[in-house]
Design a protein around this motif. Sequence first.
Motif, PDB file in Angstrom:
ATOM      1  N   ALA A 114       0.813  -1.218   0.000  1.00 35.33           N
ATOM      2  CA  ALA A 114       0.000   0.000   0.000  1.00 35.33           C
ATOM      3  C   ALA A 114       0.847   1.269   0.000  1.00 35.33           C
ATOM      4  O   ALA A 114       0.364   2.339  -0.370  1.00 35.33           O
ATOM      5  CB  ALA A 114      -0.932   0.001   1.205  1.00 35.33           C
ATOM      6  N   SER A 115       2.116   1.159   0.410  1.00 31.75           N
ATOM      7  CA  SER A 115       2.978   2.343   0.418  1.00 31.75           C
ATOM      8  C   SER A 115       3.425   2.725  -0.987  1.00 31.75           C
ATOM      9  O   SER A 115       3.880   3.844  -1.215  1.00 31.75           O
ATOM     10  CB  SER A 115       4.212   2.095   1.298  1.00 31.75           C
ATOM     11  OG  SER A 115       5.029   1.071   0.751  1.00 31.75           O
ATOM     12  N   SER A 158      -6.878   2.272   1.201  1.00 27.54           N
ATOM     13  CA  SER A 158      -5.880   1.683   2.095  1.00 27.54           C
ATOM     14  C   SER A 158      -5.828   2.399   3.435  1.00 27.54           C
ATOM     15  O   SER A 158      -5.181   1.930   4.368  1.00 27.54           O
ATOM     16  CB  SER A 158      -4.493   1.728   1.440  1.00 27.54           C
ATOM     17  OG  SER A 158      -4.053   3.068   1.279  1.00 27.54           O
ATOM     18  N   ARG A 159      -6.518   3.533   3.548  1.00 25.80           N
ATOM     19  CA  ARG A 159      -6.518   4.306   4.797  1.00 25.80           C
ATOM     20  C   ARG A 159      -7.759   4.020   5.643  1.00 25.80           C
ATOM     21  O   ARG A 159      -7.920   4.594   6.715  1.00 25.80           O
ATOM     22  CB  ARG A 159      -6.461   5.808   4.490  1.00 25.80           C
ATOM     23  CG  ARG A 159      -5.300   6.227   3.607  1.00 25.80           C
ATOM     24  CD  ARG A 159      -3.965   6.040   4.307  1.00 25.80           C
ATOM     25  NE  ARG A 159      -2.876   6.643   3.564  1.00 25.80           N
ATOM     26  CZ  ARG A 159      -2.125   5.999   2.685  1.00 25.80           C
ATOM     27  NH1 ARG A 159      -2.373   4.714   2.424  1.00 25.80           N
ATOM     28  NH2 ARG A 159      -1.139   6.610   2.064  1.00 25.80           N
ATOM     29  N   GLU A 203     -10.857  -4.467  -5.100  1.00 26.82           N
ATOM     30  CA  GLU A 203     -11.916  -3.468  -5.028  1.00 26.82           C
ATOM     31  C   GLU A 203     -12.490  -3.411  -3.621  1.00 26.82           C
ATOM     32  O   GLU A 203     -12.555  -4.419  -2.921  1.00 26.82           O
ATOM     33  CB  GLU A 203     -13.037  -3.797  -6.016  1.00 26.82           C
ATOM     34  CG  GLU A 203     -12.659  -3.609  -7.472  1.00 26.82           C
ATOM     35  CD  GLU A 203     -13.855  -3.771  -8.391  1.00 26.82           C
ATOM     36  OE1 GLU A 203     -14.948  -4.137  -7.887  1.00 26.82           O
ATOM     37  OE2 GLU A 203     -13.714  -3.535  -9.604  1.00 26.82           O
ATOM     38  N   MET A 204     -12.886  -2.231  -3.214  1.00 27.77           N
ATOM     39  CA  MET A 204     -13.561  -2.046  -1.936  1.00 27.77           C
ATOM     40  C   MET A 204     -15.019  -1.717  -2.220  1.00 27.77           C
ATOM     41  O   MET A 204     -15.314  -0.753  -2.933  1.00 27.77           O
ATOM     42  CB  MET A 204     -12.902  -0.914  -1.145  1.00 27.77           C
ATOM     43  CG  MET A 204     -13.465  -0.722   0.246  1.00 27.77           C
ATOM     44  SD  MET A 204     -12.958  -2.021   1.400  1.00 27.77           S
ATOM     45  CE  MET A 204     -11.212  -1.607   1.599  1.00 27.77           C
ATOM     46  N   LYS A 205     -15.923  -2.542  -1.682  1.00 24.62           N
ATOM     47  CA  LYS A 205     -17.347  -2.343  -1.933  1.00 24.62           C
ATOM     48  C   LYS A 205     -18.110  -2.299  -0.616  1.00 24.62           C
ATOM     49  O   LYS A 205     -17.707  -2.923   0.366  1.00 24.62           O
ATOM     50  CB  LYS A 205     -17.904  -3.476  -2.807  1.00 24.62           C
ATOM     51  CG  LYS A 205     -17.300  -3.525  -4.204  1.00 24.62           C
ATOM     52  CD  LYS A 205     -18.011  -4.544  -5.069  1.00 24.62           C
ATOM     53  CE  LYS A 205     -17.480  -4.518  -6.498  1.00 24.62           C
ATOM     54  NZ  LYS A 205     -18.208  -5.454  -7.379  1.00 24.62           N
ATOM     55  N   THR A 206     -19.207  -1.561  -0.612  1.00 25.49           N
ATOM     56  CA  THR A 206     -20.038  -1.510   0.591  1.00 25.49           C
ATOM     57  C   THR A 206     -20.832  -2.805   0.720  1.00 25.49           C
ATOM     58  O   THR A 206     -21.255  -3.393  -0.275  1.00 25.49           O
ATOM     59  CB  THR A 206     -21.013  -0.323   0.548  1.00 25.49           C
ATOM     60  OG1 THR A 206     -21.827  -0.419  -0.631  1.00 25.49           O
ATOM     61  CG2 THR A 206     -20.261   0.991   0.551  1.00 25.49           C
ATOM     62  N   GLU A 252     -18.500   6.938   8.534  1.00 27.10           N
ATOM     63  CA  GLU A 252     -17.156   6.481   8.199  1.00 27.10           C
ATOM     64  C   GLU A 252     -17.211   5.123   7.494  1.00 27.10           C
ATOM     65  O   GLU A 252     -17.965   4.234   7.892  1.00 27.10           O
ATOM     66  CB  GLU A 252     -16.302   6.346   9.462  1.00 27.10           C
ATOM     67  CG  GLU A 252     -14.880   5.889   9.181  1.00 27.10           C
ATOM     68  CD  GLU A 252     -14.046   5.693  10.437  1.00 27.10           C
ATOM     69  OE1 GLU A 252     -12.825   5.495  10.305  1.00 27.10           O
ATOM     70  OE2 GLU A 252     -14.624   5.739  11.544  1.00 27.10           O
ATOM     71  N   LEU A 253     -16.391   4.969   6.459  1.00 27.26           N
ATOM     72  CA  LEU A 253     -16.265   3.689   5.774  1.00 27.26           C
ATOM     73  C   LEU A 253     -15.226   2.840   6.508  1.00 27.26           C
ATOM     74  O   LEU A 253     -14.135   3.318   6.822  1.00 27.26           O
ATOM     75  CB  LEU A 253     -15.834   3.893   4.321  1.00 27.26           C
ATOM     76  CG  LEU A 253     -16.788   4.688   3.430  1.00 27.26           C
ATOM     77  CD1 LEU A 253     -16.194   4.846   2.036  1.00 27.26           C
ATOM     78  CD2 LEU A 253     -18.151   4.009   3.356  1.00 27.26           C
ATOM     79  N   THR A 254     -15.562   1.584   6.773  1.00 26.80           N
ATOM     80  CA  THR A 254     -14.661   0.694   7.512  1.00 26.80           C
ATOM     81  C   THR A 254     -14.669  -0.691   6.874  1.00 26.80           C
ATOM     82  O   THR A 254     -15.588  -1.050   6.136  1.00 26.80           O
ATOM     83  CB  THR A 254     -15.103   0.550   8.979  1.00 26.80           C
ATOM     84  OG1 THR A 254     -16.438   0.007   9.022  1.00 26.80           O
ATOM     85  CG2 THR A 254     -15.084   1.894   9.695  1.00 26.80           C
TER      86      THR A 254
END
Length: 217
Positions: free
Chosen positions: A16-17, A24-25, A48-51, A60-62
């Motif tokens: 992620a860096s 990634s945060r 992918e990041m999905k709800t 806040e998204l977690t």
Amino acid sequence: RDFDDPDGYDLLFVDASCNANFASRLSHSCTPNCATKITVTEGKYRIEMKTIADVEIGEELTHDYHAGTDSIAEYKEAICLCGSRNCRGSYLYHTNDDEYLEVLRKNYGPVERFAALILSSINIHHDQKSEALLEKYGFRSLLLNDLPSWGKRFAVAALKVIEEEHSHLIEHILKGKNGSDEEKEEAKDEADGVKHTRIQSLVITLDKIKYFLRKCG
């Protein structure tokens, strides 16, 4: 790669860096509203990041880190502050926790472990149950190609142990508790997390075996 990938299950590591975006945060939560999914776009694998739940404006998204550690010190330092009703207290799973090891010692002691290693070295063909077990966890061409036959037998033996541990772990975690539906759900989530970590460790081991054999060949 997911379990249902045509080529089979495997791990995808992303630094992620060097190669990441705002996802990634995201903070950890034991009751997340997002989850990651591996997809293929134009022949390239992406995370992918999905709800996975309704999200209010300003919420806040977690997501659940689903990470494990063998270090008790690291586990204790990984304090979870998500504040959710199902908070586990730590955003890490301690895979060498005494209660987990107790389950292994009781149901899969040194004799059974040595027997599994010996049986893996014997040149016997896989039966249908072994093939079905590999298929169940997505152990297909990606992992099995270039893996010697004893490596495949070792994978089958390890998966049997992982399933055996999982079948007893939920009951063990619930020992001394009221056994409410909420506690049962938490115990299953905890046992599933340990199981997933064990499978990841097995995949890494198989990749290391193939790497070693390539270097020695």
